[in-house]
Design a protein around this motif. Structure first.
Motif, mmCIF file in Angstrom:
data_model
loop_
_atom_site.group_PDB
_atom_site.id
_atom_site.type_symbol
_atom_site.label_atom_id
_atom_site.label_comp_id
_atom_site.label_asym_id
_atom_site.label_seq_id
_atom_site.Cartn_x
_atom_site.Cartn_y
_atom_site.Cartn_z
ATOM 1 N N HIS A 144 0.833 -1.219 0.000
ATOM 2 C CA HIS A 144 0.000 0.000 0.000
ATOM 3 C C HIS A 144 0.859 1.256 0.000
ATOM 4 C CE1 HIS A 144 -3.289 -2.710 0.692
ATOM 5 N NE2 HIS A 144 -2.762 -3.123 1.808
ATOM 6 N N LYS A 145 1.830 1.299 -0.901
ATOM 7 C CA LYS A 145 2.750 2.433 -1.087
ATOM 8 C C LYS A 145 3.676 2.670 0.099
ATOM 9 C CE LYS A 145 -0.068 5.127 -4.287
ATOM 10 N NZ LYS A 145 -0.620 6.436 -4.575
ATOM 11 N N GLN A 146 3.739 1.760 1.054
ATOM 12 C CA GLN A 146 4.613 1.913 2.213
ATOM 13 C C GLN A 146 5.713 0.860 2.152
ATOM 14 O OE1 GLN A 146 2.641 1.450 5.966
ATOM 15 N NE2 GLN A 146 4.492 1.784 7.152
ATOM 16 N N ALA A 147 6.977 1.283 2.293
ATOM 17 C CA ALA A 147 8.116 0.371 2.255
ATOM 18 C C ALA A 147 8.452 -0.122 3.653
ATOM 19 C CB ALA A 147 9.326 1.066 1.648
ATOM 20 N N VAL A 148 8.605 -1.431 3.790
ATOM 21 C CA VAL A 148 8.939 -2.064 5.060
ATOM 22 C C VAL A 148 10.218 -2.864 4.839
ATOM 23 C CG1 VAL A 148 8.188 -3.708 6.816
ATOM 24 C CG2 VAL A 148 6.502 -2.241 5.695
ATOM 25 N N GLU A 149 11.221 -2.652 5.678
ATOM 26 C CA GLU A 149 12.484 -3.366 5.529
ATOM 27 C C GLU A 149 12.309 -4.846 5.863
ATOM 28 O OE1 GLU A 149 17.144 -3.259 7.004
ATOM 29 O OE2 GLU A 149 15.795 -1.650 7.642
ATOM 30 N N VAL A 150 12.974 -5.680 5.081
ATOM 31 C CA VAL A 150 12.939 -7.129 5.275
ATOM 32 C C VAL A 150 14.379 -7.607 5.435
ATOM 33 C CG1 VAL A 150 12.289 -9.340 4.261
ATOM 34 C CG2 VAL A 150 10.883 -7.321 3.836
ATOM 35 N N ASN A 151 14.628 -8.424 6.436
ATOM 36 C CA ASN A 151 15.988 -8.886 6.708
ATOM 37 C C ASN A 151 16.314 -10.190 5.978
ATOM 38 O OD1 ASN A 151 16.776 -6.772 8.381
ATOM 39 N ND2 ASN A 151 15.794 -7.698 10.146
ATOM 40 N N MET A 152 16.091 -10.175 4.673
ATOM 41 C CA MET A 152 16.450 -11.297 3.816
ATOM 42 C C MET A 152 17.055 -10.725 2.544
ATOM 43 S SD MET A 152 13.153 -13.852 4.137
ATOM 44 C CE MET A 152 13.890 -15.190 3.198
ATOM 45 N N LYS A 153 17.785 -11.550 1.829
ATOM 46 C CA LYS A 153 18.346 -11.144 0.541
ATOM 47 C C LYS A 153 17.247 -11.233 -0.513
ATOM 48 C CE LYS A 153 22.618 -10.959 2.048
ATOM 49 N NZ LYS A 153 23.130 -9.678 2.457
ATOM 50 N N LEU A 154 17.373 -10.427 -1.567
ATOM 51 C CA LEU A 154 16.372 -10.400 -2.630
ATOM 52 C C LEU A 154 16.237 -11.766 -3.307
ATOM 53 C CD1 LEU A 154 14.395 -8.453 -4.003
ATOM 54 C CD2 LEU A 154 16.159 -7.976 -5.688
ATOM 55 N N TYR A 155 17.350 -12.431 -3.574
ATOM 56 C CA TYR A 155 17.287 -13.736 -4.238
ATOM 57 C C TYR A 155 16.619 -14.780 -3.343
ATOM 58 C CZ TYR A 155 21.390 -15.340 -1.581
ATOM 59 O OH TYR A 155 22.251 -15.708 -0.579
ATOM 60 N N GLU A 156 16.772 -14.669 -2.017
ATOM 61 C CA GLU A 156 16.107 -15.585 -1.089
ATOM 62 C C GLU A 156 14.590 -15.373 -1.129
ATOM 63 O OE1 GLU A 156 19.521 -15.980 2.401
ATOM 64 O OE2 GLU A 156 18.070 -14.337 2.516
ATOM 65 N N LEU A 157 14.174 -14.124 -1.145
ATOM 66 C CA LEU A 157 12.748 -13.805 -1.225
ATOM 67 C C LEU A 157 12.165 -14.239 -2.567
ATOM 68 C CD1 LEU A 157 12.852 -10.352 0.520
ATOM 69 C CD2 LEU A 157 11.548 -12.322 1.294
ATOM 70 N N GLU A 158 12.926 -14.062 -3.640
ATOM 71 C CA GLU A 158 12.456 -14.469 -4.957
ATOM 72 C C GLU A 158 12.159 -15.972 -4.974
ATOM 73 O OE1 GLU A 158 13.717 -14.049 -9.644
ATOM 74 O OE2 GLU A 158 15.300 -13.992 -8.138
ATOM 75 N N GLU A 159 13.057 -16.753 -4.419
ATOM 76 C CA GLU A 159 12.864 -18.209 -4.380
ATOM 77 C C GLU A 159 11.702 -18.577 -3.465
ATOM 78 O OE1 GLU A 159 13.346 -21.859 -5.709
ATOM 79 O OE2 GLU A 159 14.552 -20.186 -6.423
#
Length: 149
Positions: A73-88
């Protein structure tokens, strides 16, 4: 594709059998989805608090300055994972690569427009937008038309 489900007390577990003439990309993706653990939530960090994020609510996830953020909803929330990990992790939830630093949720796309430089501008149901680099435009179009995740 035909689907057959057989529920009976004689079974002591769940068994999946795939019968096909040949190995296809569709079968490969189906097997991959079946083997993935069912992850329902992602943990985000906002003002020193951990919050649970549902993949269905996320528009896209991007990497910036060695940090990863999920946009809801247009709000950015930090995630403590790597982008490739989230993609998988999110492949089975309709996410795909938009660019080198962005993965997007195909299920949240409202519309898209082709820009003059060959990039694709994607508008999400929430009103946020993100760009798909030329390298990934054909994959996105194919996924949207064929319903492939």
């Amino acid at each position: 594709m035909k689907l057959n489900v057989d529920i009976d007390d004689k079974y002591d577990g769940v068994y999946v059998t795939i019968q096909a003439k040949e190995w296809t990309k569709e079968i490969e993706e189906l097997v991959s989805k079946l083997q993935q653990p069912a992850s329902k939530r992602i943990i985000g960090v906002e003002e020193e608090k951990s919050i649970l994020l549902s993949p269905e609510e996320i528009d896209y996830i991007y990497a910036y300055n060695r940090k990863v953020f999920a946009v809801i909803h247009k709000q950015a929330v930090e995630v403590n994972m790597k982008l490739y990990e989230l993609e998988e992790l999110l492949k089975g939830h309709g996410f795909t690569r938009f660019s080198k630093s962005v993965i997007g949720n195909l299920n949240q796309i409202h519309r898209f427009e082709l820009s003059f430089n060959g990039n694709l501008c994607v508008y999400f149901l929430s009103g946020s937008k993100e760009y798909v680099s030329r390298k990934y435009v054909q994959d996105i179009k194919k996924s949207l038309i064929l319903g492939v995740e």
